[in-house]
Scaffold this motif. Sequence first.
Motif, PDB file in Angstrom:
ATOM      1  N   THR A 285      -3.528  -5.388  11.555  1.00 26.08           N
ATOM      2  CA  THR A 285      -2.170  -4.901  11.274  1.00 26.08           C
ATOM      3  C   THR A 285      -2.092  -4.360   9.858  1.00 26.08           C
ATOM      4  O   THR A 285      -2.863  -4.766   8.985  1.00 26.08           O
ATOM      5  N   PRO A 286      -1.122  -3.482   9.614  1.00 25.86           N
ATOM      6  CA  PRO A 286      -0.954  -2.928   8.266  1.00 25.86           C
ATOM      7  C   PRO A 286      -0.771  -4.026   7.210  1.00 25.86           C
ATOM      8  O   PRO A 286      -1.274  -3.891   6.094  1.00 25.86           O
ATOM      9  N   ASP A 287      -0.086  -5.090   7.571  1.00 25.61           N
ATOM     10  CA  ASP A 287       0.131  -6.162   6.593  1.00 25.61           C
ATOM     11  C   ASP A 287      -1.189  -6.783   6.148  1.00 25.61           C
ATOM     12  O   ASP A 287      -1.421  -7.002   4.960  1.00 25.61           O
ATOM     13  N   HIS A 288      -2.004  -7.107   7.137  1.00 29.50           N
ATOM     14  CA  HIS A 288      -3.295  -7.703   6.793  1.00 29.50           C
ATOM     15  C   HIS A 288      -4.162  -6.717   6.017  1.00 29.50           C
ATOM     16  O   HIS A 288      -4.880  -7.106   5.103  1.00 29.50           O
ATOM     17  N   PHE A 289      -4.069  -5.474   6.393  1.00 28.34           N
ATOM     18  CA  PHE A 289      -4.847  -4.456   5.684  1.00 28.34           C
ATOM     19  C   PHE A 289      -4.344  -4.326   4.247  1.00 28.34           C
ATOM     20  O   PHE A 289      -5.123  -4.150   3.309  1.00 28.34           O
ATOM     21  N   GLY A 290      -3.042  -4.416   4.082  1.00 27.26           N
ATOM     22  CA  GLY A 290      -2.456  -4.338   2.740  1.00 27.26           C
ATOM     23  C   GLY A 290      -2.932  -5.500   1.874  1.00 27.26           C
ATOM     24  O   GLY A 290      -3.240  -5.327   0.689  1.00 27.26           O
ATOM     25  N   HIS A 291      -3.009  -6.666   2.489  1.00 29.34           N
ATOM     26  CA  HIS A 291      -3.484  -7.831   1.755  1.00 29.34           C
ATOM     27  C   HIS A 291      -4.938  -7.642   1.328  1.00 29.34           C
ATOM     28  O   HIS A 291      -5.303  -7.938   0.178  1.00 29.34           O
ATOM     29  N   ALA A 292      -5.736  -7.130   2.243  1.00 29.29           N
ATOM     30  CA  ALA A 292      -7.142  -6.861   1.910  1.00 29.29           C
ATOM     31  C   ALA A 292      -7.229  -5.830   0.787  1.00 29.29           C
ATOM     32  O   ALA A 292      -8.056  -5.954  -0.135  1.00 29.29           O
ATOM     33  N   ALA A 293      -6.365  -4.841   0.850  1.00 27.88           N
ATOM     34  CA  ALA A 293      -6.355  -3.813  -0.205  1.00 27.88           C
ATOM     35  C   ALA A 293      -6.047  -4.448  -1.550  1.00 27.88           C
ATOM     36  O   ALA A 293      -6.692  -4.138  -2.564  1.00 27.88           O
ATOM     37  N   ASP A 294      -5.077  -5.349  -1.555  1.00 20.58           N
ATOM     38  CA  ASP A 294      -4.728  -6.015  -2.820  1.00 20.58           C
ATOM     39  C   ASP A 294      -5.908  -6.804  -3.367  1.00 20.58           C
ATOM     40  O   ASP A 294      -6.163  -6.806  -4.578  1.00 20.58           O
ATOM     41  N   LEU A 295      -6.624  -7.463  -2.458  1.00 24.63           N
ATOM     42  CA  LEU A 295      -7.787  -8.237  -2.903  1.00 24.63           C
ATOM     43  C   LEU A 295      -8.877  -7.301  -3.443  1.00 24.63           C
ATOM     44  O   LEU A 295      -9.494  -7.587  -4.465  1.00 24.63           O
ATOM     45  N   LEU A 296      -9.078  -6.196  -2.741  1.00 27.05           N
ATOM     46  CA  LEU A 296     -10.119  -5.257  -3.175  1.00 27.05           C
ATOM     47  C   LEU A 296      -9.768  -4.640  -4.524  1.00 27.05           C
ATOM     48  O   LEU A 296     -10.643  -4.351  -5.344  1.00 27.05           O
ATOM     49  N   LEU A 297      -8.482  -4.465  -4.748  1.00 28.93           N
ATOM     50  CA  LEU A 297      -8.040  -3.798  -5.985  1.00 28.93           C
ATOM     51  C   LEU A 297      -7.686  -4.788  -7.099  1.00 28.93           C
ATOM     52  O   LEU A 297      -7.178  -4.383  -8.149  1.00 28.93           O
TER      53      LEU A 297
END
Lengths: 338, 161, 734
Positions: A285-297
């Motif tokens: 889901t976009p939410d989980h992807f957003g969380h992963a993005a935050d971790l990556l960044l």
Amino acid sequence: MNNFDYSRASDVSDAIRLLTADPGAKLIAGGTNLIDLMKENVERPSRLIDITRLPLRDIEETAGGGLRIGALVPNSDLAYHPLVEQRYPLLASAILAGASAQLRNMASVGGNLMQRTRCAYFYDTTTPCNKRSPGTGCSAIDGLNRNHAILGTSQSCIATNPSDMSVALAALGALVHIAGPSGQRTLALTDFHRLPDDKPHLDTNLGSGEIITAIELPAHGFARNFSYLKIRDRLSYAFALVSVAAALELEGNAISEARLALGGVAHKPWRSLEAEAALRGKAATPDHFGHAADLLLQGATARSHNGFKIELARRAIVRTLMQAANATPQSQAHKKIA
Amino acid sequence: MADTTIPERIPINLVVNGERRALEVVPWTTLLDALRDRLELTGTKKGCDHGQCGACTVLVDGRRVNSCLTLAVMKDGAEITTIEGMARDGTLHPLQQAFIDHDAFQCGYCTPGQICSAAGLLAEGRARDADEIRELMSGNLCRCGAYPNIVAAIEQAMSRS
Amino acid sequence: MKAYVGTATSRVDGRAKVTGAAKYAGEFSAKGLAHGFVVEAAIPRGRIVRIDTHEALKVAGVLEVLTHVNRPPLADTDDAWKDEVAPEKGSTFRPVYDDRIKFNGQPIALVVAEDWETAKFAATRLYVEYEEEAFATDLESERDRATEVEQPHKPRGDAAAAMTRAAVRHEADYVLPNEHHNPMELFATTVVWDVGGKLAVHDKTQGVQNVHKFLCSVFGKKPDDIRVISPYVGGAFGSALRPQYQVVLATLAALALKRSVRVVLTRQQMYGLGYRPMTIERVALGAKPDGTLDVVTHEAVAVTSRYEDFSRNDTGWAEQLYKSPNSRSSHKLVHLDVSTPSDMRAPGAASGVCALECAMDELAIALKLDPIELRLKCYSDRDQSDDVPYTSKQLRECYARGAEAFGWSRRDPAPRSMRDGKELIGWGMATGVWEALQMPVAVRIVLTANGHAEISCAASDVGTGTYTIVAQVAADALGLPIENISVRLADSTLPQAPVEGGSWMAASSAHAVLGAAEEIRRELAGLAKAIPGSPLAELDAADVALADGMVASRTRKGAAVSIADVMRHSNLERIEKEKLNEFAEDKSHARNTHSAVFAEVKVDEELGVIRVTRVVSAIAAGRILNTKTGRSQIMGGVVWGIGMALHEETVMDHRFGRIMNPNFAEYHIPVNADVHDIDVIFVDEPDERINKLGIKGIGEIGIVGVPAAIANAVYHATGKRIRRFPITLDKLLE
């Protein structure tokens, strides 16, 4: 261009011998980056060792079900190789996002890993640059840095690695096979390039006298759920502002395995195991992807002109992961972003 | 090598447009400069000398490359096709004719590179629609802005080959 | 017989260009040709204390290093260095003249060697010591130091009062960056030195006679000593209007060494030539509630060098386009430590109209009017500046035809209201305007007994199609098939022509051809009538025309004599006529070309990636001489407009006073993938007043209005108004 000697290596050990004998020597294959930099007087090798006749042009399956790619395979041959198209379409896509058809015909796989930054100060020999002339200072930190790194920077350097191919290779967990004076060794692609720290003149962990002989891809190619998205200032033939390589293994809508790497944001392809781990077992889901993005960044820092990259990268990560999840990978020819 | 020494010339052979040409080159001589200055084949153009414009595109062993980033010494023995080798016995190559038909150039300076690049594109067989032609021809800049006509010319040549 | 004028005739120089046979300036060879490589200054301002050439001269094959210290004599007055396009005020830059550094990238030495690579290598063995001085290169930080330029547009009414009372006002700054022409061909000169000391100068130029006169003046030579030739020019767009420094350096070296010399600049060095100057365009519009304009003010602040005042008409275009009782404009210059700007495709208009047309879009939104409706309400049938009507102005028709082809009526005016999946769709439009100038041009026609005609003129063809239109006009006027016409251009020894620029060459050269052809016709008519038993004997010479290779009666069918027979009877191998055509001055009418540009963009809502998916450009430019090459010209202008809107910017680091993207990798011009459907519509615009053929030039008009149409489309798509060009995606993410 400076003056230099020219030698043709007859085999890998000859190349290593020539390299070791002349500390100012450089290997040349496709030449697409090295000749450019020599014309700018940024690179001034004392000797060019032509390795194009070495037998490093094969693409063969490994016993473990992966692929071993000779270091001299041209980028376009790799992208269009049937096994790569079928099993590693993420890699094919990333390669086709880079440079032009002509340059891809010339550039070798090994050379692609060795390409240097496009930082304007690195290229301009009249300006200070720690990467080109160690100790002179970094002009980009307080200068024009719209294209520069947001992750893994140092006080010495904020340059980015310009490769697209390496971003996909990082995501896929590729290995780099190296031969050198003291034998052969293997590095993970993610350990091949280095962060600038206080030695930005070193782009990679390749030792002196060493030569890349092959790239190895593990068996798992993520051929179904993947995407490579490159964001740039024109629609082709430009370096990335941000690029994302994403690959997923899905069971239903649940993520069992995730790979995520960024280009254009750091001195090396940027990958975070933490971000990938956070996706495992989660729904796509976009939410989980957003969380992963935050971790990556995590830890991303903006300079005067490149702050937009942080938000751009975040959105691009989510988007690319969605493309991967939906099995609608970004086309490199059709420019509408899926 | 001393600071002011010119490197030694190295003898090489190139097969240019079907003709064997022997020459001696300093290692720093690019294929582009060898063609233009040594062999007087000035049809191949220098637009940036850094692999950023595609004006110098020629076919080396059938593949399109930027001759400005190619050292001549490294292509010893290779077959080179330049714009001068595209027409046969006075008959234009279908791409050349298509470029005229579609007015796919204005100043003409990028044109040899565009045509050689398009010949490479046709040989690769990877372009199936206009978007793919656009993408795979994006390594050839045209400042006159003839791109739509270039795409139309290539489509014409594709449909007839 | 079919007429060629007005048809889609393929370029007559096409075959030369697709086979590689066309030779450009840096491609001519000569016995003993030496090669020069330019060394540039690495600081923006100061003086050269010392240039150490010692090591460079030690390199085998190096012939000479020319610097201000050892150069041969050059003219020492400003007048001697003024070419026909030089700014009135100022002093032309003189390469390797003295120790002064005026801009970063200035040429300070020429290394001459037996081959190009050796010269380039030796250039790295040159050591320069500078005395640096404080400098300034940033327009925005120096804006307060701007000085006013005299403008041709007198203020009308009381702009300040009108602005105060305006019911609806819009005022904003639009910022356009420095841009470089970047023709594909590198600037180059090959000087072929003849034993007698005469020079044949193959130069990349838009005006061989301008360069010829300039070189004679700078080097103190007689006209016969120098010949300038430039048969093919790999794009120029204004960059080659003035003689550039490489022609001076190549000539200097040839004279110094008494041998032939070629100098080719690098792409990077070309960023030390001219450029479109950065401008801050402040536009203020005041309207009545009904949407008619009451006042327009337009102020431009632009970059120039410290040594020349370069300015163009950025601010006068509202005078042409929009009726408004009150108006005021001003143009200011900021002098910086940079090279002098130069004309670049639609100089002044490309920037000024961009600002004006963005402002009009913003005003339309404030007035809740359709942008076309606003423009029609303000439509001006007169050039208000001189209060005269136009020779022709079919701009209304451009709006109508363009809108119809584009499908404008289906536009939902609300921003962010149209989308296609994840992309926002934006439709924007703008008006374009340029001048229809005409200049004196002479043409020589040599008609030979075999029915072949050679047309010659010093004019250039920089990709604009001059060879082709000259051949077309000549074929029609002489009644010959176009295959029988050959055209020679761009040799300083040929009949007079000005630089090719400003969109004036098509009309000017075409009418020069007509003039010379008329002389031929008259001569042939007289000879034909004199043939014993001539069927034309009784006719007035005026009633005799040239058609189908015949000298024929205009009125009596069948009464004709073949040109070949006339020549044979008259014992003539050739007839040669040369005629200078000058257009009568006529200030009773304004002469302009116009356009309505419609653009569709698709903007990825999350990522800000912009794609220009469609452009319709409806052009009113009189009669189009060649619909094929003409369409290409406009299409090229549209591509330039796309670059101006989205890509192009010369980026300078003001700490170093140095351009940091002097290449094609980071100075982005559109690539093939950036360009999609471009629909060019030529609107019928009969014009019997402007000139005999009713033609206007179209080199410039294609770009004007395009950047604004795209910027307006981006606003319509996203609701974001970007006033600082180029519109890169980071600006949409802010």
